[in-house]
Design a protein around this motif. Sequence first.
Motif, short mmCIF file in Angstrom:
data_model
loop_
_atom_site.label_atom_id
_atom_site.label_comp_id
_atom_site.label_asym_id
_atom_site.label_seq_id
_atom_site.Cartn_x
_atom_site.Cartn_y
_atom_site.Cartn_z
N ASN A 648 3.00 -7.66 -1.13
CA ASN A 648 2.77 -7.52 0.34
C ASN A 648 2.52 -6.11 1.00
OD1 ASN A 648 2.76 -10.21 0.61
ND2 ASN A 648 4.96 -10.05 0.59
N ASP A 649 2.97 -5.28 0.20
CA ASP A 649 2.77 -3.81 1.09
C ASP A 649 3.02 -2.74 -0.37
OD1 ASP A 649 5.52 -3.54 0.36
OD2 ASP A 649 6.11 -4.11 2.04
N GLY A 650 2.69 -1.42 0.12
CA GLY A 650 2.71 -0.37 -1.05
C GLY A 650 4.07 -0.29 -1.56
N VAL A 651 5.34 -0.58 -0.89
CA VAL A 651 6.37 -0.35 -1.71
C VAL A 651 6.60 -1.33 -2.59
CG1 VAL A 651 8.86 -0.44 -1.05
CG2 VAL A 651 7.41 0.54 0.50
N GLN A 652 6.33 -2.80 -2.28
CA GLN A 652 6.72 -3.87 -3.36
C GLN A 652 5.57 -3.47 -4.63
OE1 GLN A 652 5.96 -7.70 -1.79
NE2 GLN A 652 6.47 -8.78 -3.52
N ALA A 653 4.34 -2.97 -4.21
CA ALA A 653 3.41 -2.64 -5.53
C ALA A 653 4.05 -1.74 -6.41
CB ALA A 653 2.03 -2.43 -4.68
N ASP A 663 -3.40 -5.17 -15.98
CA ASP A 663 -4.41 -4.65 -16.70
C ASP A 663 -5.36 -3.83 -15.20
OD1 ASP A 663 -4.86 -5.62 -19.16
OD2 ASP A 663 -4.60 -7.40 -18.22
N LEU A 664 -5.15 -4.03 -14.09
CA LEU A 664 -5.98 -3.59 -13.06
C LEU A 664 -5.06 -3.79 -11.61
CD1 LEU A 664 -9.65 -3.66 -12.41
CD2 LEU A 664 -8.46 -4.58 -10.52
N ILE A 665 -5.35 -3.05 -10.66
CA ILE A 665 -4.95 -3.21 -9.13
C ILE A 665 -5.98 -3.21 -8.51
CG2 ILE A 665 -3.18 -2.29 -7.83
CD1 ILE A 665 -1.73 -1.03 -9.85
N LEU A 666 -5.76 -4.05 -7.46
CA LEU A 666 -6.65 -4.26 -6.38
C LEU A 666 -5.85 -3.94 -5.00
CD1 LEU A 666 -8.81 -7.56 -6.69
CD2 LEU A 666 -9.37 -5.09 -6.94
N MET A 667 -6.10 -2.80 -4.65
CA MET A 667 -5.26 -1.95 -3.54
C MET A 667 -5.93 -2.09 -2.12
SD MET A 667 -2.32 -0.44 -3.17
CE MET A 667 -1.75 0.22 -4.81
N ASP A 668 -5.42 -2.59 -1.26
CA ASP A 668 -5.78 -2.47 0.19
C ASP A 668 -5.27 -1.15 0.82
OD1 ASP A 668 -6.80 -3.27 2.66
OD2 ASP A 668 -4.93 -4.45 3.26
N MET A 677 -3.19 4.27 -0.12
CA MET A 677 -3.51 6.00 -0.68
C MET A 677 -2.10 6.29 -1.15
SD MET A 677 -6.61 7.39 1.30
CE MET A 677 -6.13 6.92 2.81
N GLU A 678 -1.21 6.21 -0.28
CA GLU A 678 0.21 6.49 -0.48
C GLU A 678 0.75 6.02 -1.76
OE1 GLU A 678 2.19 5.94 3.17
OE2 GLU A 678 1.45 7.92 3.93
N ALA A 679 0.66 4.65 -1.92
CA ALA A 679 1.13 3.65 -3.20
C ALA A 679 0.40 4.23 -4.44
CB ALA A 679 0.88 2.19 -2.79
N THR A 680 -0.97 4.69 -4.32
CA THR A 680 -1.59 4.95 -5.50
C THR A 680 -1.24 6.27 -5.82
OG1 THR A 680 -3.65 3.63 -4.50
CG2 THR A 680 -3.90 5.77 -6.21
N LYS A 681 -0.77 7.22 -5.04
CA LYS A 681 -0.35 8.48 -5.51
C LYS A 681 1.18 8.20 -6.09
CE LYS A 681 -2.63 11.07 -1.73
NZ LYS A 681 -2.55 11.91 -0.55
N MET A 682 1.72 7.33 -5.75
CA MET A 682 3.22 7.03 -6.14
C MET A 682 3.02 6.54 -7.80
SD MET A 682 4.92 5.81 -2.76
CE MET A 682 6.72 5.28 -3.51
N ILE A 683 2.07 5.32 -7.65
CA ILE A 683 1.76 4.97 -9.15
C ILE A 683 1.33 6.13 -9.98
CG2 ILE A 683 0.52 3.04 -10.13
CD1 ILE A 683 0.73 1.68 -7.76
N ARG A 684 0.67 6.80 -9.48
CA ARG A 684 -0.28 7.65 -10.58
C ARG A 684 1.04 8.65 -11.22
NH1 ARG A 684 -4.06 5.37 -12.42
NH2 ARG A 684 -5.89 5.11 -11.26
N GLY A 711 -6.57 9.32 -6.16
CA GLY A 711 -6.33 8.66 -7.55
C GLY A 711 -6.81 7.30 -7.68
N MET A 712 -7.55 6.57 -6.90
CA MET A 712 -8.39 5.42 -7.18
C MET A 712 -9.56 5.61 -7.77
SD MET A 712 -7.48 3.12 -3.56
CE MET A 712 -6.14 3.10 -2.81
#
Length: 742
Positions: A648-653, A663-668, A677-684, A711-712
């Motif tokens: 439901n949000d970046g924290v949960q993702a 295999d892949l993430i679809l990120m709103d 974008m912040e969640a993507t930087k944290m995952i990277r 990072g997307m």
Amino acid sequence: MSPFRLLIIVFFLSHLTNTLAQNSTEWQRDTLEFYVNKSNEAYDQYNYKDAIKYAATLIEKGHEYDYDYYEFLGYDILGGIYSETEDTIKGKIYSEKALELARATETDSLIAWGALNLGILYSENKQTYNKAIAYFKESIELNQKAQDYDEIYLTYINLIWTYLDNNQLDNAAHYIQKAEELSLQEVDSLDRLYMDLLQGKYYLAKKKYDAATQKLEKIASFANENENTDLAIEAYGDLSKLYSETDDYKKAFANLDQHNLYKQKAYTLKKLEETEKARAKYDLEQAHKELQSALKEQAYAEELISKSKSLTTVLIIAIVILVLALFGIITFFKTRKIYINRLMTKNKQLRLANEKAEKLSKVKTKFLSTVSHELRTPLYGVIGISTLLKEDQNLKAYADDLNSLKFSADYLLALINDVLLLSKMDAEAISLSKVPYELDTLIQNIVRSFEFTLHENSNKLHLHIDENIPNKLIGDPIRLSQVLINLMGNAIKFTENGNIWLSLVVVETTKNENTVVKFTIKDDGLGIPLHMQKEIFKEFTQIENKNHSYTGTGLGLTIVKKILDLYGSEIQLTSQPNEGAEFSFELTLEKQTEQHKAVSIFNGESNIPQGLKNGHTSHVLIVDDNKINQKVTQKTLEKHHIKSSLANDGVQAVAMCKSNAYDLILMDINMPNVNGMEATKMIRKFNKNIPIIALTAVELEEGTQEILNSGMDDVIHKPYNLPEFLKIIFKHLPKEEMDLSH
């Protein structure tokens, strides 16, 4: 050149006067000294008109009393006045006359002084600095005979300064040494300071930074304590250059700051001085004219006396004319001032209005961008769900209703895009791109998009593409598509049970093998009245369409005209009521060459992978705060045999990515707590390889680069085109797992 050097021209005049007056009688001496003092006093106050008058009288009386000394002083003062007012030619003429008189007297002190003044005048021009050097050396030689050390030292200063100005460092060093030897004698303290300054300049030019620092810091300190502006400007300026060359930028900046401070003070004084000079220069010209008139009056005194009546009449007329002219000038300047004030007021109002307009434009663009994003988000759900329902075999009975639903949603999306595009064009934020594309695929996609509306209005499309048009092109297919879609949509909308023609014909081939193509969109529908044929290209203007309940917004043709303006082309219209309409325009299409290796954005690849190998089911994480959008995306993936999980949000993702393998993430992008974008930087930080694709309603032109920099790997624009959506998804899934056989 330092102002110190200019002051030398009239320096020591009173001293010379006292010396020279010893041989004159008492009353003659008093008379001549009176004119000397009056002339110098007027000169110091920039009252050059009176200074010239007294100097001219001094020359006349000196000649009358046979005192060449005073005649010399008169010419010397005149030379100084004209040089000070930048009339160097007359200045040199009078100074040379003064030196000529000095030589006639055979008085060494006068010759030395005249030579020094001429040397200073000639030193101002690099073309004549050799003459200046010769005059300086002559002055030094004569003063050495008289053992006048102050004059010698003063001349050394000017000679050394001239050598430094012309980069003659060895010659400058020679006379600096001589000046140091002479400084053992009693010389003026201010002259010593200027000599220290010149030594600092010399050491700086020779890159002897320690010696230069010692001299220049001393001068700067003295100038600062005694508020000597001229010395301060020179010293701080040279210190700034010195510290800059020695990479001590902090001190360089500090000294430059002091240099500018004193320069500003000097500038203020200079402005006052220049104001006085400007006034004085005018008086000088008038005085020169009056002097010439006085000489003529003296030469023709008898003739003027005999014609005094006529002269009086002429003078009266001249005075009247001058008074009228003065009145006219005053009136002109008063009127001019009024108009200037009005113009300044209007300019201020215009500037404020322009600033307000720019602010409103930015607010409007921001508002439209925000609203378009907020509208696209629910449209994503509407279009997505309607697409899924259309493909559901159990709902075939509702196919027409679902087609209408999707058409309405697509129309609303097109309207949003049109409003935003028009806003960007008004803000000049749109430009043409140059990417490879295939013309036949672009046209096919456009034709396919109108299949529903063509069927709904019972229209038939006739397509003709000249075979001589190259298929592989380079340009902006998006803008070309927008032009054709708007023109074809307009033709279809106003035609029922009729025909639509789309024709592309070669006009000419240019020297660089580009092709000029004429695009024609024609229909046999309602037609356009003559009085409306210019109006329809204006925003929100449309003709009445009685055959359809849907009339549109009146933006399509406005967008067409503005896009063609970017191409440098014009839209042509031919139409008669009830006889249809024909729109045409010409574009130069650029053929692809070997250097265009990029993949075309319209490459004709319409086949979409339908499934994966039996041994693996891809698992995609869908991150979206909108439940409806989650459902649409998940249903779409499930239909193509792709498993998905929801966040439901970046924290949960971020948390789910740490505990599960996807295999892949679809990120709103726009989400509460932590955005995409912040969640993507944290995952990277802990997973650099998993493909992350942005799924966003933000305008691509506004945020694509920022999204990719986070990072997307790719961007899908909501509401998405299903084939394009699936193509990007399968592009980033592990290729060894994909089954492309279907």
